[in-house]
Design a protein around this motif. Structure first.
Motif, PDB file in Angstrom:
ATOM      1  N   GLU A   1      -5.768  30.290  21.366  1.00 48.10           N
ATOM      2  CA  GLU A   1      -5.235  28.971  21.701  1.00 48.10           C
ATOM      3  C   GLU A   1      -4.618  28.288  20.469  1.00 48.10           C
ATOM      4  O   GLU A   1      -5.029  28.546  19.335  1.00 48.10           O
ATOM      5  N   PRO A   2      -3.629  27.408  20.686  1.00 47.96           N
ATOM      6  CA  PRO A   2      -2.867  26.821  19.567  1.00 47.96           C
ATOM      7  C   PRO A   2      -3.726  26.170  18.494  1.00 47.96           C
ATOM      8  O   PRO A   2      -3.565  26.461  17.300  1.00 47.96           O
TER       9      PRO A   2
ATOM     10  N   GLN B   1      -4.427  27.580  14.416  1.00 47.76           N
ATOM     11  CA  GLN B   1      -4.203  26.763  13.230  1.00 47.76           C
ATOM     12  C   GLN B   1      -5.507  26.595  12.437  1.00 47.76           C
ATOM     13  O   GLN B   1      -5.536  26.733  11.210  1.00 47.76           O
ATOM     14  N   ARG B   2      -6.590  26.306  13.149  1.00 47.38           N
ATOM     15  CA  ARG B   2      -7.893  26.131  12.528  1.00 47.38           C
ATOM     16  C   ARG B   2      -8.338  27.400  11.811  1.00 47.38           C
ATOM     17  O   ARG B   2      -8.797  27.358  10.664  1.00 47.38           O
ATOM     18  N   ASP B   3      -8.195  28.541  12.495  1.00 48.95           N
ATOM     19  CA  ASP B   3      -8.674  29.800  11.930  1.00 48.95           C
ATOM     20  C   ASP B   3      -7.861  30.215  10.708  1.00 48.95           C
ATOM     21  O   ASP B   3      -8.402  30.778   9.747  1.00 48.95           O
TER      22      ASP B   3
END
Length: 474
Positions: free
Chosen positions: A103-104, A108-110
């Motif tokens: 998921e978007p 980004q978080r990862d």
């Protein structure tokens, strides 16, 4: 090198089929299973009290299952980008593992976390297990573009083959050299969040129908997978949107949170489709009727009994006896045992060369396969020429019928003529040792059959007369 690992639970709130968790435990002296209560989600996503309850129960169940491995779940509060640098230093972490999230926000978080890990000298291992296939691989196979139609996606998946099989849950053996340091006040700092902490009023939650957690997911899966006939004949359009109790499995919440591995689900279904099924529609329809209704015609009993034993599968009649004993409404121990010995030519009946065809026998009384269409409705769009042998239908016809052989319905478990010939030789050898006269009779019978197959078809009287006239003129 011996590692100190953090395994980061996100969606995969389970022990079974969690390859990233297994990777965390390999060559490891200490492992810290964590779940991060990220403030981003309640601020940016609408989450009902029912879904919060499901999450809390899933975390509690996960913690209980980890306890059985002498480990615990650490629920950490805060943004991942702020949490990890602190944990890396506090626990002297050398490895971080987690499941790939597509998921978007997660991507980004990862990416940010991977950068932080690299800065702290921490190895990162990511494993695909929330989706059946690696989504990046699918895009690569499609020339760098996402497939825009379901048909195109199916084509790509066919070229990739079946999904990977699920990996086993970790055991105490996996953790024999690895421990999880847990303090007495673990619950104070890393405990499961309460409704109050989440800002939720538990009295506003609805009926408690679907408890969260892997334990409930696996129990629910087993419950439905036992209904083999229901599974094999399941069609979403035939279910009811307004039934008083759910007409489907309600496994989707467990798949969403990863309490149930989608790969476990897929392979479980595949086992059932391939195992209640032989690939011969006539045989499968008979067994479906038996499992659902508890009765089948006596000649249908003959057909499946012969197929299981001397005709095709060469399985002991005793195994078939057990199935009939369980499923038949009119099951009688003596008759059941006697009939299975008879049909398998183990006793009472010795003309073992008389074999029921799983194709031709049904056609005699039901050319159009209406019986098959009733009990195997997913085959009902096959024309009568192919209903008994759907594997012979052209691919385009299978696609129009909505049933691809080898995918939606198995190919024949054996080639009947080859199995029949092989088993006849086995029966001859067995009878030669026990009943030489019967074996000789069988040899004579099969020899005549072979000769008849090579001999031209008999001519009509008119053809014979014409040949005589031509002979005289010549």
């Amino acid at each position: 090198m011996t590692h100190i690992s953090i395994h980061w639970f996100r969606k995969a709130l389970r022990l079974q089929d969690n390859p990233a968790l297994l990777a965390a435990m390999k060559d490891c002296s200490e492992v810290y299973p964590i779940f991060i209560l990220d403030p981003w989600f309640p601020k940016n996503m609408r989450v009902s009290v029912n879904r919060w309850r499901f999450l809390v129960e899933s975390l509690s169940d996960l913690d209980e299952n980890l306890k059985k491995l002498n480990s615990r779940l650490f629920v950490v509060r805060g943004r991942p980008a702020e949490v990890f640098p602190r944990l890396f230093k506090k626990w002297k972490v050398t490895r971080l593992t987690f499941e790939v999230d597509t998921e978007p926000y997660a991507r980004q978080r990862d990416a940010e976390v991977v950068t932080l890990a690299d800065e702290h000298g921490v190895q990162v291992i990511q494993k695909v297990s929330h989706t059946l296939y690696d989504t990046e691989r699918i895009i690569i196979e499609n020339n760098g573009r996402a497939p825009l139609t379901y048909t195109r996606l199916q084509t790509l998946l066919t070229s990739l083959g079946p999904p990977k099989k699920p990996v086993p849950a970790p055991s105490l053996e996996n953790l024999k050299d690895c421990n999880t340091p847990v303090k007495e006040d673990h619950g104070m700092e890393y405990g499961i969040p309460s409704f109050e902490e989440l800002g939720q009023d538990p009295t506003k939650a609805g009926p408690h129908l679907y408890p969260g957690g892997e334990s409930e997911a696996l129990a629910r899966l087993d419950l439905y997978m036992k209904r083999t006939s229901w599974v094999c004949n399941f069609r979403k359009p035939d279910t009811s949107p307004n039934s008083l109790t759910p007409s489907t499995t309600v496994l989707s919440p467990y798949v969403k949170f990863g309490c149930l591995s989608v790969r476990t689900f897929w392979w479980k279904l595949t086992e059932i489709y391939q195992g209640g099924r032989t690939g011969y529609p006539f045989i499968d329809a008979i067994m479906t009727q038996l499992r659902t209704e508890g009765w089948i015609h006596h000649l249908a009993r003959h057909a499946v009994a012969c197929f299981l034993t001397r005709g095709d599968l060469w399985i002991s009649w005793e195994e078939g006896q057990k199935v009939f004993e369980e499923l038949l409404l009119d099951a009688d121990w003596s008759l059941n045992a006697g009939n299975w010995q008879w049909l398998s030519a183990s006793a009472f009946f010795h003309q073992f060369f008389r074999v029921y065809s799983p194709v031709a026998f049904g056609k005699k009384t039901d050319k159009n396969g209406e019986y098959i269409k009733k009990y195997l409705p997913f085959l009902q769009k096959f024309p009568s020429d192919y209903i008994y042998e759907p594997w012979k239908a052209p691919r385009s016809m299978q696609e129009r019928a909505g049933c691809i052989i080898g995918k939606d319905y198995p190919k024949p478990i054996v080639v009947h003529e080859e199995a029949r010939k092989r088993n006849l030789e086995r029966m001859k050898a067995a009878y030669a040792r026990r009943s030489p006269d019967v074996a000789a009779q069988a040899q004579d019978k099969t020899s005549k059959e072979g000769a008849n197959q090579k001999r031209p078809m008999a001519s009509s009287k008119a053809e014979v007369q014409t040949k005589k006239v031509k002979t005289k003129r010549s």
